[in-house]
Scaffold this motif. Structure first.
Motif, PDB file in Angstrom:
ATOM      1  N   CYS A   9      -3.193  -7.074  -7.079  1.00  0.00           N
ATOM      2  CA  CYS A   9      -3.220  -5.669  -6.655  1.00  0.00           C
ATOM      3  C   CYS A   9      -3.441  -4.753  -7.851  1.00  0.00           C
ATOM      4  O   CYS A   9      -3.237  -5.139  -9.011  1.00  0.00           O
ATOM      5  N   THR A  63      -3.196  -1.165  -4.264  1.00  0.00           N
ATOM      6  CA  THR A  63      -4.371  -1.562  -3.509  1.00  0.00           C
ATOM      7  C   THR A  63      -4.617  -3.048  -3.725  1.00  0.00           C
ATOM      8  O   THR A  63      -4.676  -3.502  -4.871  1.00  0.00           O
ATOM      9  N   GLU A  86       0.823  -1.210   0.000  1.00  0.00           N
ATOM     10  CA  GLU A  86       0.000   0.000   0.000  1.00  0.00           C
ATOM     11  C   GLU A  86       0.857   1.260   0.000  1.00  0.00           C
ATOM     12  O   GLU A  86       0.508   2.255  -0.639  1.00  0.00           O
ATOM     13  N   SER A  87       2.001   1.219   0.695  1.00  0.00           N
ATOM     14  CA  SER A  87       2.881   2.392   0.722  1.00  0.00           C
ATOM     15  C   SER A  87       3.525   2.660  -0.626  1.00  0.00           C
ATOM     16  O   SER A  87       4.011   3.771  -0.880  1.00  0.00           O
TER      17      SER A  87
END
Length: 251
Positions: A247, A178, A173-174
């Motif tokens: 993702c 997502t 996420e960083s």
């Protein structure tokens, strides 16, 4: 982690990249390419590949999961790259620890299965993946979970770590990814006795051990692949030994 659990021709004093290169060059030198259609990931991944435009698979070895035609492959093993090229793939040799030799925002799909746990600076690897992924690109990624489940198999195949699930998800996420879906993954032997026997045999007779892996155990493993069961998010993954994530680059 004792020296007996490390492939015998790769001294602990060498870098993890060098040890992995030696191990996988030896593994792949006695193996044949298994085409992606042989894996239970094919139906899903090939559909994603058709939608993606240009695509990249990092560290496929001789077990690529994306279609050979139209995919860029990047692998540490020169032997794997040679065979991928011979089969019609576009492949380059290099380490995932180094900057990827591609322009920013190049790929609509990036596949990195069992890669980040093999490198010392996994943050740099994820940053590079994010750099070459186009906005809206998909990332297919897997990693082993739970440090307390470390076994000799992790030493053998050159792992640097297993991940706490929350730490791994936060790292993605960083870097702007997502997590959309997740599933259990991996072909790690379930039988501890079988695994212990295999480790001893590899330490005693490495060449023969590699032959048995490539010609006997791998084909049997392909025959008994379990169906991938994807679910939204990551809540069901907490007790898995290894996770496969789909993702989307949204950041």
């Amino acid at each position: 982690m004792s020296d007996s659990t490390t492939f015998p021709s790769t001294p602990q004093s060498e870098s993890i990249t060098t040890r992995n290169r030696v191990f996988y060059d030896q593994l792949w030198s006695g193996a044949k390419l298994i085409r992606p259609q042989s894996f239970h990931t094919w139906k899903m991944f090939s559909g994603m590949a058709r939608e993606a435009g240009r695509r990249l698979e990092i560290g496929p070895g001789l077990r690529p999961r994306l279609p050979l035609e139209g995919t860029d492959f990047f692998d540490l093993s020169s032997e794997a790259v040679r065979q991928l090229r011979r089969a019609g793939g576009s492949a380059r040799t290099g380490s995932a620890s180094d900057p990827l030799p591609y322009e920013d925002a190049t790929f609509g799909l990036v596949c990195a299965l069992d890669i980040v746990e093999h490198v010392e600076d996994d943050h740099a690897v994820l940053s590079e993946i994010a750099r070459v992924a186009a906005p809206g690109a998909r990332l297919i990624i897997s990693a082993p979970l739970h440090a307390d489940r470390w076994i000799p198999f992790d030493d053998l195949v050159g792992h640097c770590r297993r991940y706490d699930p929350d730490v791994f998800f936060a790292m993605l996420e960083s870097n702007g990814f997502t997590i959309e879906e997740s599933a259990g993954y991996g072909m790690q032997p379930k039988s501890s006795r079988l695994l212990d026997f295999g480790m001893r045999f590899l330490a005693w007779r490495p060449r023969e051990g590699m032959w048995w892996y490539n010609n006997i155990f791998m084909p049997i493993g392909l025959m008994f692949q379990s169906e991938l069961k994807f679910a939204p998010g990551t809540e069901h993954t907490r007790n898995l030994d290894e996770v496969l994530l789909i993702c989307r680059k949204t950041g």
